[in-house]
Scaffold this motif. Structure first.
Motif, PDB file in Angstrom:
ATOM      1  N   TYR A   1       0.371  -1.601  -0.052  1.00 62.50           N
ATOM      2  CA  TYR A   1      -0.275  -0.275   0.038  1.00 62.50           C
ATOM      3  C   TYR A   1       0.618   1.207  -0.208  1.00 62.50           C
ATOM      4  O   TYR A   1       1.739   1.180   0.522  1.00 62.50           O
ATOM      5  N   ALA A   2       0.224   2.322  -0.178  1.00 59.04           N
ATOM      6  CA  ALA A   2       1.389   3.676  -0.598  1.00 59.04           C
ATOM      7  C   ALA A   2       0.351   3.636   0.509  1.00 59.04           C
ATOM      8  O   ALA A   2      -0.652   4.489   0.672  1.00 59.04           O
ATOM      9  N   VAL A   3       1.794   4.753   2.039  1.00 60.07           N
ATOM     10  CA  VAL A   3       0.805   5.029   3.129  1.00 60.07           C
ATOM     11  C   VAL A   3       0.734   6.638   3.324  1.00 60.07           C
ATOM     12  O   VAL A   3       2.272   6.698   3.307  1.00 60.07           O
ATOM     13  N   VAL A   4       0.489   7.411   3.475  1.00 59.77           N
ATOM     14  CA  VAL A   4       0.659   8.508   3.998  1.00 59.77           C
ATOM     15  C   VAL A   4       0.609   8.089   5.470  1.00 59.77           C
ATOM     16  O   VAL A   4      -0.625   8.416   5.544  1.00 59.77           O
ATOM     17  N   ALA A   5       1.374   9.718   6.153  1.00 65.19           N
ATOM     18  CA  ALA A   5       1.133   9.118   7.361  1.00 65.19           C
ATOM     19  C   ALA A   5       1.370  10.196   8.223  1.00 65.19           C
ATOM     20  O   ALA A   5       1.968  11.138   7.957  1.00 65.19           O
ATOM     21  N   VAL A   6       0.262  10.621   9.007  1.00 68.64           N
ATOM     22  CA  VAL A   6       0.024  11.511   9.976  1.00 68.64           C
ATOM     23  C   VAL A   6       0.372  11.680  10.677  1.00 68.64           C
ATOM     24  O   VAL A   6       0.457  10.825  12.326  1.00 68.64           O
ATOM     25  N   THR A   7       1.214  12.906  11.530  1.00 66.10           N
ATOM     26  CA  THR A   7       1.923  12.807  12.564  1.00 66.10           C
ATOM     27  C   THR A   7       1.821  14.138  13.389  1.00 66.10           C
ATOM     28  O   THR A   7       2.270  15.607  12.607  1.00 66.10           O
ATOM     29  N   GLY A   8       2.196  14.410  15.000  1.00 71.84           N
ATOM     30  CA  GLY A   8       2.385  16.310  15.527  1.00 71.84           C
ATOM     31  C   GLY A   8       3.443  16.157  15.362  1.00 71.84           C
ATOM     32  O   GLY A   8       3.895  17.098  15.789  1.00 71.84           O
ATOM     33  N   ARG A   9       4.378  15.237  15.038  1.00 68.98           N
ATOM     34  CA  ARG A   9       5.691  15.242  15.308  1.00 68.98           C
ATOM     35  C   ARG A   9       6.578  14.782  13.706  1.00 68.98           C
ATOM     36  O   ARG A   9       7.209  13.915  13.780  1.00 68.98           O
ATOM     37  N   VAL A  10       6.391  16.413  13.648  1.00 71.25           N
ATOM     38  CA  VAL A  10       7.320  16.066  11.436  1.00 71.25           C
ATOM     39  C   VAL A  10       8.474  15.740  11.659  1.00 71.25           C
ATOM     40  O   VAL A  10       9.500  15.467  10.842  1.00 71.25           O
ATOM     41  N   GLU A  11       9.124  15.915  13.136  1.00 68.87           N
ATOM     42  CA  GLU A  11      10.887  15.504  13.045  1.00 68.87           C
ATOM     43  C   GLU A  11      10.460  14.351  12.866  1.00 68.87           C
ATOM     44  O   GLU A  11      11.954  13.593  13.376  1.00 68.87           O
ATOM     45  N   GLU A  12      10.140  13.474  13.235  1.00 72.30           N
ATOM     46  CA  GLU A  12       9.938  11.973  12.939  1.00 72.30           C
ATOM     47  C   GLU A  12       9.707  10.750  11.617  1.00 72.30           C
ATOM     48  O   GLU A  12       9.475  10.535  11.406  1.00 72.30           O
ATOM     49  N   SER A  13       9.863  12.417  10.749  1.00 73.28           N
ATOM     50  CA  SER A  13       9.159  11.863   9.083  1.00 73.28           C
ATOM     51  C   SER A  13      10.594  10.718   9.081  1.00 73.28           C
ATOM     52  O   SER A  13      10.293   9.790   7.919  1.00 73.28           O
ATOM     53  N   ASP A  14      11.785  11.044   9.170  1.00 74.48           N
ATOM     54  CA  ASP A  14      12.814  10.287   8.545  1.00 74.48           C
ATOM     55  C   ASP A  14      12.532   8.414   9.279  1.00 74.48           C
ATOM     56  O   ASP A  14      12.461   7.784   8.584  1.00 74.48           O
ATOM     57  N   TYR A  15      12.330   8.901   9.930  1.00 72.38           N
ATOM     58  CA  TYR A  15      11.591   7.411  11.441  1.00 72.38           C
ATOM     59  C   TYR A  15      10.716   6.320  10.288  1.00 72.38           C
ATOM     60  O   TYR A  15      10.630   5.446   9.760  1.00 72.38           O
ATOM     61  N   LEU A  16       9.390   7.172  10.027  1.00 68.30           N
ATOM     62  CA  LEU A  16       8.045   7.467   9.558  1.00 68.30           C
ATOM     63  C   LEU A  16       8.763   6.535   7.982  1.00 68.30           C
ATOM     64  O   LEU A  16       7.585   5.628   7.531  1.00 68.30           O
ATOM     65  N   LYS A  17       9.580   7.042   7.185  1.00 66.01           N
ATOM     66  CA  LYS A  17      10.348   7.681   5.523  1.00 66.01           C
ATOM     67  C   LYS A  17      10.611   5.214   6.041  1.00 66.01           C
ATOM     68  O   LYS A  17      10.440   4.188   5.598  1.00 66.01           O
ATOM     69  N   LYS A  18      11.463   5.650   7.277  1.00 69.22           N
ATOM     70  CA  LYS A  18      12.409   3.900   7.270  1.00 69.22           C
ATOM     71  C   LYS A  18      10.993   3.009   7.579  1.00 69.22           C
ATOM     72  O   LYS A  18      11.393   2.071   6.725  1.00 69.22           O
ATOM     73  N   LEU A  19       9.885   3.521   7.751  1.00 68.49           N
ATOM     74  CA  LEU A  19       9.006   2.534   8.573  1.00 68.49           C
ATOM     75  C   LEU A  19       8.622   2.071   7.217  1.00 68.49           C
ATOM     76  O   LEU A  19       7.169   0.614   6.462  1.00 68.49           O
ATOM     77  N   GLY A  20       7.937   3.442   6.550  1.00 66.23           N
ATOM     78  CA  GLY A  20       7.855   2.464   5.194  1.00 66.23           C
ATOM     79  C   GLY A  20       6.873   3.948   4.364  1.00 66.23           C
ATOM     80  O   GLY A  20       6.022   3.086   2.833  1.00 66.23           O
ATOM     81  N   ALA A  21       5.892   4.086   5.169  1.00 63.83           N
ATOM     82  CA  ALA A  21       5.782   5.905   4.638  1.00 63.83           C
ATOM     83  C   ALA A  21       5.716   6.745   3.378  1.00 63.83           C
ATOM     84  O   ALA A  21       7.318   6.828   3.306  1.00 63.83           O
ATOM     85  N   LYS A  22       5.723   6.461   2.224  1.00 65.65           N
ATOM     86  CA  LYS A  22       5.423   7.330   1.316  1.00 65.65           C
ATOM     87  C   LYS A  22       5.389   8.921   1.039  1.00 65.65           C
ATOM     88  O   LYS A  22       6.312  10.005   1.100  1.00 65.65           O
ATOM     89  N   ARG A  23       4.720   9.385   1.842  1.00 67.44           N
ATOM     90  CA  ARG A  23       4.615  10.782   2.515  1.00 67.44           C
ATOM     91  C   ARG A  23       3.859  11.633   4.023  1.00 67.44           C
ATOM     92  O   ARG A  23       3.322  10.141   4.394  1.00 67.44           O
ATOM     93  N   ILE A  24       4.333  12.302   4.493  1.00 68.97           N
ATOM     94  CA  ILE A  24       4.664  13.051   5.362  1.00 68.97           C
ATOM     95  C   ILE A  24       3.458  13.804   5.930  1.00 68.97           C
ATOM     96  O   ILE A  24       3.891  15.064   5.066  1.00 68.97           O
ATOM     97  N   LEU A  25       2.366  13.795   5.982  1.00 68.54           N
ATOM     98  CA  LEU A  25       1.660  15.362   6.792  1.00 68.54           C
ATOM     99  C   LEU A  25       1.559  15.614   7.944  1.00 68.54           C
ATOM    100  O   LEU A  25       1.717  14.990   9.180  1.00 68.54           O
ATOM    101  N   PRO A  26       1.512  17.050   8.170  1.00 67.38           N
ATOM    102  CA  PRO A  26       1.488  17.860   9.920  1.00 67.38           C
ATOM    103  C   PRO A  26       0.078  16.619  10.433  1.00 67.38           C
ATOM    104  O   PRO A  26      -0.838  17.495   8.939  1.00 67.38           O
ATOM    105  N   ARG A  27      -0.561  16.685  11.321  1.00 66.89           N
ATOM    106  CA  ARG A  27      -1.480  16.578  12.120  1.00 66.89           C
ATOM    107  C   ARG A  27      -2.024  17.454  12.107  1.00 66.89           C
ATOM    108  O   ARG A  27      -3.679  18.066  11.925  1.00 66.89           O
TER     109      ARG A  27
END
Ligand code: NDP
Length: 333
Positions: A178-204
């Protein structure tokens, strides 16, 4: 007292207007009734455990209580025909850690019908890196699949992505294609979320303010741990016939939404409960977790602590400052 006659546990007691919580040494004969006694290897700190330990929400239904809604370990004694000493087992939910003494202890005595045999491919530590958060993430993925969401359907949104359920959901969905779009209140965790497989990160913040009843159609599926305004905005931005699996309330118990996404776009909102989930579905979820999760990514999302660390780490978890999963190492197994 002779060796083995006591056990260490986190104990929550009612102490006037405030509850008391700390590490205690308890006589073994205070364990509750049950037909299987398990020597616990690992437990975890879930959001609900943090609510119980901090007393922020009335999770604990009777006092004194040993918290811990999940554990993995080895059967020590059993009068249940389905389990014998030496069996490796895992437990999630059933009111354990809320109404019945739970997993933040060296031993637990429970009903055998609550236990699931641990998948041979998983170590105790891996099972608890997954824990109730990961098993719930799998129930959410299975719900999306059951309602027809496929990797080719379009992007799938995961809220609270840097937390426990969100991290495992991201890994699982990405592994399944799946193409995962991760929503987080911690955009500083973007690298972590990409490592887990998120394609894009959006701020909460993009989801946390009141929005229109219908927004631009974007997501084929969504896994939501936040509830509240975030869930309302997620529903409003689903594609035609999109499916939302709602499992959490990290952002609030309310649901300030309209029926527009449901009656005009045929959106499906699926509720996920891990606590009383029927046994067959639990076993299927654990089989899938043993098969579909990359163990190296599990390590990357897991912090290990000891029983005595549970109280301060529960405060950090409630403050939204814990990334991924926290496992509590109880024995050396
Ligand atoms: P965690 O604390 O690990 O993660 C929760 C995440 O939610 C945080 O890391 C944060 O992610 C996000 N978050 C925090 N505050 C807010 C807010 N105000 N608004 C929106 N998002 C917020 O908890 P778990 O992952 O263990 O559990 C998540 C939720 O799922 C909880 O509500 C829990 O009770 C529920 N749950 C339900 C189960 C069920 O059976 N239905 C089973 C297991 C969990 P980020 O920093 O990335 O924004």
């Amino acid at each position: 007292m002779t060796k083995g006659a006591t056990l260490k546990a986190i104990l929550i007691e009612q102490g006037g207007s405030r509850q008391k919580v700390g590490l205690a040494e308890l006589p073994r004969d205070r364990l509750p009734d049950g037909d299987v006694t398990v020597r616990i290897a690992c437990s975890t700190l879930n959001y609900k455990d943090a609510l119980a330990i901090t007393g922020k929400s009335p999770v604990v239904r009777s006092f004194p209580m040993v918290p811990g809604i999940d554990f993995a370990g080895t059967v020590e004694e059993s009068s249940n025909a389905n389990f014998k000493p030496g069996d490796r087992v895992v437990l999630n939910g059933w009111g354990v850690g809320e109404r019945h003494w739970g997993g933040l202890a060296e031993l637990a005595r429970v009903k055998g019908e609550w236990l699931v045999p641990l998948e041979p491919a998983l170590t105790f530590a891996q099972a608890m890196s997954i824990g109730t958060a990961g098993y719930t993430a799998m129930l959410c993925v299975m719900a999306l699949e059951r309602h027809g969401v496929r990797p080719g359907s379009g992007e799938v949104l995961v809220t609270g992505a840097a937390g426990g359920v969100g991290s495992v959901a991201t890994v699982l969905l990405a592994k399944l294609g799946y193409a995962v779009v991760a929503v987080t209140g911690r955009v500083e965790e973007s690298d972590y979320l990409k490592k887990l497989g998120a394609k894009r990160i959006l701020p909460r913040s993009q989801f946390s303010e009141p929005g229109k009843p219908l927004a631009k159609e974007q997501w084929a599926g969504a896994i939501d741990v936040a509830g509240g305004q975030v869930l309302a905005n997620v529903c409003a931005s689903m594609r035609y016939r999109g499916v939302v699996a709602a499992c959490g309330l990290a952002g609030g118990m309310g649901f300030p939404a309209t029926v527009a996404p449901f009656i005009l776009r045929g959106v499906t909102l699926v509720g996920i409960d891990s606590v009383m989930c029927p046994r067959d579905e639990r076993q299927e979820a654990w089989r899938r977790l043993a098969r579909d999760l990359d163990p190296t990514l599990l390590d990357a999302m897991t912090e290990r602590i000891l029983l005595e660390d549970c109280v301060p780490v529960a405060d950090r978890l409630m403050a939204g400052a814990v990334r991924g999963r926290v496992i509590v190492q109880i024995s050396d197994e």
